[in-house]
Scaffold this motif. Structure first.
Motif, PDB file in Angstrom:
ATOM      1  N   SER A   1       6.016  -1.143   1.930  1.00 18.61           N
ATOM      2  CA  SER A   1       7.384  -1.595   1.716  1.00 18.61           C
ATOM      3  C   SER A   1       8.040  -0.184   1.678  1.00 18.61           C
ATOM      4  CB  SER A   1       7.516  -2.129   0.544  1.00 18.61           C
ATOM      5  OG  SER A   1       7.350  -1.428  -0.757  1.00 18.61           O
ATOM      6  N   ASP A   2       7.126   1.112   1.292  1.00 20.42           N
ATOM      7  CA  ASP A   2       7.788   2.223   1.138  1.00 20.42           C
ATOM      8  C   ASP A   2       8.963   2.329   0.053  1.00 20.42           C
ATOM      9  OD1 ASP A   2       8.097   5.078   1.396  1.00 20.42           O
ATOM     10  OD2 ASP A   2       8.453   4.862   3.700  1.00 20.42           O
ATOM     11  N   ALA A   3       8.945   1.440  -0.969  1.00 19.30           N
ATOM     12  CA  ALA A   3       9.884   0.860  -2.019  1.00 19.30           C
ATOM     13  C   ALA A   3       9.984   2.360  -2.767  1.00 19.30           C
ATOM     14  CB  ALA A   3       9.358   0.078  -2.927  1.00 19.30           C
TER      15      ALA A   3
ATOM     16  N   ALA B   1       1.522   7.027   7.695  1.00 18.91           N
ATOM     17  CA  ALA B   1       2.553   6.232   7.266  1.00 18.91           C
ATOM     18  C   ALA B   1       3.644   6.318   8.436  1.00 18.91           C
ATOM     19  CB  ALA B   1       3.027   7.068   5.987  1.00 18.91           C
ATOM     20  N   HIS B   2       4.447   5.225   8.245  1.00 26.85           N
ATOM     21  CA  HIS B   2       5.663   5.334   9.350  1.00 26.85           C
ATOM     22  C   HIS B   2       5.605   5.944  10.430  1.00 26.85           C
ATOM     23  CE1 HIS B   2       6.528   8.800   7.254  1.00 26.85           C
ATOM     24  NE2 HIS B   2       7.169   8.128   6.028  1.00 26.85           N
ATOM     25  N   ILE B   3       5.114   5.535  11.526  1.00 26.75           N
ATOM     26  CA  ILE B   3       4.883   6.167  12.882  1.00 26.75           C
ATOM     27  C   ILE B   3       6.177   6.261  13.591  1.00 26.75           C
ATOM     28  CG2 ILE B   3       4.288   4.064  14.039  1.00 26.75           C
ATOM     29  CD1 ILE B   3       2.446   5.472  15.903  1.00 26.75           C
TER      30      ILE B   3
ATOM     31  N   GLU C   1       2.849   8.482  -4.360  1.00 24.03           N
ATOM     32  CA  GLU C   1       3.774   9.465  -4.743  1.00 24.03           C
ATOM     33  C   GLU C   1       4.123  10.646  -3.692  1.00 24.03           C
ATOM     34  OE1 GLU C   1       5.913   7.953  -6.734  1.00 24.03           O
ATOM     35  OE2 GLU C   1       4.529   6.762  -8.159  1.00 24.03           O
ATOM     36  N   HIS C   2       5.215  10.955  -3.639  1.00 25.08           N
ATOM     37  CA  HIS C   2       5.581  12.176  -2.534  1.00 25.08           C
ATOM     38  C   HIS C   2       4.627  13.467  -3.039  1.00 25.08           C
ATOM     39  CE1 HIS C   2       8.151  10.404   0.213  1.00 25.08           C
ATOM     40  NE2 HIS C   2       8.937   9.930  -0.860  1.00 25.08           N
ATOM     41  N   ALA C   3       4.004  13.819  -2.088  1.00 27.90           N
ATOM     42  CA  ALA C   3       3.895  15.286  -2.112  1.00 27.90           C
ATOM     43  C   ALA C   3       4.644  16.035  -0.925  1.00 27.90           C
ATOM     44  CB  ALA C   3       2.304  15.660  -2.154  1.00 27.90           C
TER      45      ALA C   3
ATOM     46  N   ALA D   1      -0.796   9.929   5.053  1.00 19.67           N
ATOM     47  CA  ALA D   1      -0.197  11.261   5.774  1.00 19.67           C
ATOM     48  C   ALA D   1       0.960  10.884   6.554  1.00 19.67           C
ATOM     49  CB  ALA D   1      -1.285  11.794   6.548  1.00 19.67           C
ATOM     50  N   SER D   2       1.961  11.720   6.271  1.00 19.31           N
ATOM     51  CA  SER D   2       3.334  11.568   6.912  1.00 19.31           C
ATOM     52  C   SER D   2       3.905  12.844   7.532  1.00 19.31           C
ATOM     53  CB  SER D   2       4.450  11.430   5.751  1.00 19.31           C
ATOM     54  OG  SER D   2       3.932  10.147   5.154  1.00 19.31           O
ATOM     55  N   VAL D   3       4.726  12.633   8.409  1.00 14.99           N
ATOM     56  CA  VAL D   3       5.630  13.656   8.990  1.00 14.99           C
ATOM     57  C   VAL D   3       6.988  13.322   8.443  1.00 14.99           C
ATOM     58  CG1 VAL D   3       6.370  14.746  11.015  1.00 14.99           C
ATOM     59  CG2 VAL D   3       4.084  14.308  10.995  1.00 14.99           C
ATOM     60  N   HIS D   4       7.614  14.159   7.895  1.00 16.02           N
ATOM     61  CA  HIS D   4       9.101  13.971   7.291  1.00 16.02           C
ATOM     62  C   HIS D   4      10.148  15.070   8.003  1.00 16.02           C
ATOM     63  CE1 HIS D   4       7.274  11.738   3.873  1.00 16.02           C
ATOM     64  NE2 HIS D   4       7.839  10.903   4.275  1.00 16.02           N
ATOM     65  N   SER D   5       9.399  15.972   8.524  1.00 16.62           N
ATOM     66  CA  SER D   5      10.275  17.319   8.608  1.00 16.62           C
ATOM     67  C   SER D   5      10.092  17.858  10.117  1.00 16.62           C
ATOM     68  CB  SER D   5       9.322  18.446   7.927  1.00 16.62           C
ATOM     69  OG  SER D   5       9.515  18.230   6.434  1.00 16.62           O
TER      70      SER D   5
ATOM     71  N   SER E   1       0.786  -1.261  -0.011  1.00 13.26           N
ATOM     72  CA  SER E   1       0.082  -0.098   0.208  1.00 13.26           C
ATOM     73  C   SER E   1       0.937   1.352  -0.034  1.00 13.26           C
ATOM     74  CB  SER E   1      -1.034   0.153   1.202  1.00 13.26           C
ATOM     75  OG  SER E   1      -1.820  -0.911   1.272  1.00 13.26           O
ATOM     76  N   HIS E   2       2.072   1.323  -0.355  1.00  8.56           N
ATOM     77  CA  HIS E   2       3.109   2.450  -0.151  1.00  8.56           C
ATOM     78  C   HIS E   2       4.331   2.149  -0.966  1.00  8.56           C
ATOM     79  CE1 HIS E   2       5.171   5.314   2.760  1.00  8.56           C
ATOM     80  NE2 HIS E   2       5.410   5.601   1.711  1.00  8.56           N
ATOM     81  N   VAL E   3       4.372   2.480  -2.408  1.00  7.14           N
ATOM     82  CA  VAL E   3       5.150   2.151  -3.174  1.00  7.14           C
ATOM     83  C   VAL E   3       5.398   3.765  -3.891  1.00  7.14           C
ATOM     84  CG1 VAL E   3       6.066   1.289  -5.364  1.00  7.14           C
ATOM     85  CG2 VAL E   3       4.866  -0.038  -3.524  1.00  7.14           C
TER      86      VAL E   3
ATOM     87  N   VAL F   1      -0.975   9.087  -2.933  1.00 12.62           N
ATOM     88  CA  VAL F   1      -0.374  10.366  -2.674  1.00 12.62           C
ATOM     89  C   VAL F   1       0.098  10.133  -1.326  1.00 12.62           C
ATOM     90  CG1 VAL F   1      -2.118  11.671  -1.950  1.00 12.62           C
ATOM     91  CG2 VAL F   1      -0.211  12.753  -3.060  1.00 12.62           C
ATOM     92  N   GLU F   2       1.244  10.463  -0.999  1.00  8.68           N
ATOM     93  CA  GLU F   2       1.930  10.521   0.467  1.00  8.68           C
ATOM     94  C   GLU F   2       1.908  12.163   0.829  1.00  8.68           C
ATOM     95  OE1 GLU F   2       5.641   8.796   1.138  1.00  8.68           O
ATOM     96  OE2 GLU F   2       5.334   9.156   3.408  1.00  8.68           O
ATOM     97  N   LEU F   3       1.101  12.735   1.551  1.00  6.79           N
ATOM     98  CA  LEU F   3       1.166  13.952   1.811  1.00  6.79           C
ATOM     99  C   LEU F   3       2.206  14.093   3.122  1.00  6.79           C
ATOM    100  CD1 LEU F   3      -2.472  14.568   1.936  1.00  6.79           C
ATOM    101  CD2 LEU F   3      -1.109  15.379   0.033  1.00  6.79           C
TER     102      LEU F   3
HETATM  103 ZN   LIG Z   1       7.314   8.677   4.057  1.00  8.57          ZN
END
Ligand SMILES: [Zn+2]
Ligand SMILES: [Zn+2]
Length: 278
Positions: free
Chosen positions: A241-243, A174-176, A40-42, A124-128, A6-8, A98-100
């Motif tokens: 997988s976040d491939a 995504a990825h806690i 895909e990344h947003a 939904a993600s936190v990367h920052s 569910s995450h490529v 999409v991955e926001l």
């Molecule tokens: Zn991510």
């Protein structure tokens, strides 16, 4: 049968330099996956790079005065490519997605993108995180330079709570445990019990909001966190997988499935759907 990935990411994600939607579909077919979602990344937050940080040459056009601004997702090109892959692989369910990144900081842009993209799977993600100087933002792991690992993880989980409370238009978190990917090798090893209270708070908020938790296999999610998700009322999970390249599709899914079953989660009637608590 393995569960859906569910995450490529594919070439439509700016940071997936080895990405290929076509080859990722071939890999999914080869593995016998029922479906795959191209999320895909947003990445809506520009990053201020620390002095001396090197980035791949391909990203130079994105850099101005040490600030890296990820490009917008090419929604039209992405959907055309997705349609071509669907025609070529009728036996594979291919979901748009999409991955926001930090959508709660960029509500108008996130809403406009969701409108334009009509995505089937929204992560939904936190990367920052804020920079140490507080004058901008940076990728989370840059903060290991000036904060303790515990501070980095606690700040990350607190931001994740704000995301869940301030933004509604997503299905899956995504990825806690994202900061663990760059946990410093020297010093005390990562132990999820050090953050049990903070994890449980995030999971409780997520369950209350009716969202889905992702079992990300890039750094395998620890079974303790999945057990806490169930205890805090979590209903459903996805496998991810976040491939960023075709070879990584569904990587680690065998172990992840075993862990999810042990934690009491089961596939639903729909082989393309979420797993739910049994
Ligand atoms: Zn991510
Ligand atoms: Zn991702």
């Amino acid at each position: 049968m393995l569960p859906p990935d569910s995450h490529v990411h594919s070439q439509w994600s700016w940071d997936a330099l080895a990405g290929s939607m076509e080859r990722s579909c071939l890999r999914a077919v080869e593995l016998g996956l029922p479906s795959v979602a191209f999320t895909e990344h947003a990445d809506l937050t520009p990053w201020t790079l620390s002095p001396g940080v090197k980035v791949p040459e391909e990203w130079n056009p994105l850099l101005v005065d040490s600030v890296l601004t990820p490009p917008p997702l090419d929604v039209g090109g992405y959907h055309e490519c997705l349609e071509r892959c669907r025609e070529r692989h009728p036996g594979l369910r291919i979901l748009s997605g999409v991955e926001l990144s930090e959508p709660h900081w960029h509500r108008a842009r996130a809403a406009a993108l969701l409108d334009a993209g009509a995505f089937e799977r929204v992560l939904a993600s936190v990367h920052s995180a804020p920079t140490a100087a507080g004058d901008g933002f940076t990728e989370v792991s840059a903060r290991y330079d000036d904060q303790s690992p515990a501070q980095v993880v606690r700040a990350y989980l607190a931001e994740t709570v704000r995301l869940i409370q301030q933004f509604e238009s997503f299905e899956v978190l995504a990825h806690i445990d994202y900061p663990v990917r760059h946990w410093p090798a020297d010093g005390k090893p990562y132990d999820p019990y050090d953050f049990e209270e903070e994890y449980r708070h995030v999971l409780r908020c997520l369950a209350t909001a009716g969202k889905v938790l992702e079992v990300n296999t890039r750094v395998p999610l620890r079974s303790e966190v999945l057990a806490w998700w169930r205890e805090e009322g979590g209903q459903a999970i996805t496998f991810a997988s976040d491939a960023h390249d075709p070879d990584a599709v569904a990587r680690g899914f065998g172990d992840a499935v075993g862990m999810a079953e042990a934690a009491g989660f089961r596939p639903g009637r729909d082989p393309h759907g979420f797993w739910s608590r049994g």
